[in-house]
Scaffold this motif. Structure first.
Motif, PDB file in Angstrom:
ATOM      1  N   LEU A  82      36.433  39.993  36.310  1.00  0.00           N
ATOM      2  CA  LEU A  82      36.775  40.878  35.383  1.00  0.00           C
ATOM      3  C   LEU A  82      38.200  41.696  35.736  1.00  0.00           C
ATOM      4  N   ARG A  83      38.077  42.020  36.910  1.00  0.00           N
ATOM      5  CA  ARG A  83      39.447  42.909  37.462  1.00  0.00           C
ATOM      6  C   ARG A  83      40.561  41.761  37.401  1.00  0.00           C
ATOM      7  N   SER A 131      41.474  41.075  33.715  1.00  0.00           N
ATOM      8  CA  SER A 131      42.123  42.032  32.980  1.00  0.00           C
ATOM      9  C   SER A 131      43.297  42.287  33.470  1.00  0.00           C
ATOM     10  N   ARG A 168      29.449  38.348  42.036  1.00  0.00           N
ATOM     11  CA  ARG A 168      31.035  38.565  42.081  1.00  0.00           C
ATOM     12  C   ARG A 168      31.797  38.914  40.801  1.00  0.00           C
ATOM     13  N   GLU A 169      30.971  38.919  39.492  1.00  0.00           N
ATOM     14  CA  GLU A 169      31.790  38.948  38.282  1.00  0.00           C
ATOM     15  C   GLU A 169      32.646  40.093  38.246  1.00  0.00           C
ATOM     16  N   ASP A 170      32.337  41.215  39.178  1.00  0.00           N
ATOM     17  CA  ASP A 170      33.166  42.220  39.058  1.00  0.00           C
ATOM     18  C   ASP A 170      34.690  41.985  39.407  1.00  0.00           C
ATOM     19  N   VAL A 171      34.862  41.330  40.425  1.00  0.00           N
ATOM     20  CA  VAL A 171      36.004  40.667  40.846  1.00  0.00           C
ATOM     21  C   VAL A 171      36.906  39.797  39.679  1.00  0.00           C
TER      22      VAL A 171
END
Length: 69
Positions: free
Chosen positions: A44-45, A48, A39-42
């Motif tokens: 990063l969002r 950011s 769940r690294e995409d979460v």
């Protein structure tokens, strides 16, 4: 700060009467975001969005411009 206890046998924590100064950008100076594996995409969002909203990012002094690819 620490002060000698009333009985003089040990040091105990004591409140400081001197304010602590913190250089820019102030607090918080570090945050940790955690998520489940995959769940690294979460993360990063979220990171950011925090960076954009807080406008507190200070690049390292030796971090120059990125070369154009």
């Amino acid at each position: 700060m620490f002060a000698l206890s009333a009985d003089g046998t040990r040091y105990v924590s004591a409140p400081s009467r001197m304010p602590t100064t913190i250089p820019a950008p102030g607090l918080p100076f570090s945050l940790v975001f955690r998520a489940e594996p995959g769940r690294e995409d979460v993360l990063l969002r979220i990171a950011s969005a925090y960076e954009a909203a807080s406008k507190r990012r200070v690049p390292p002094p030796a971090f120059g411009p990125l070369p154009m690819a």
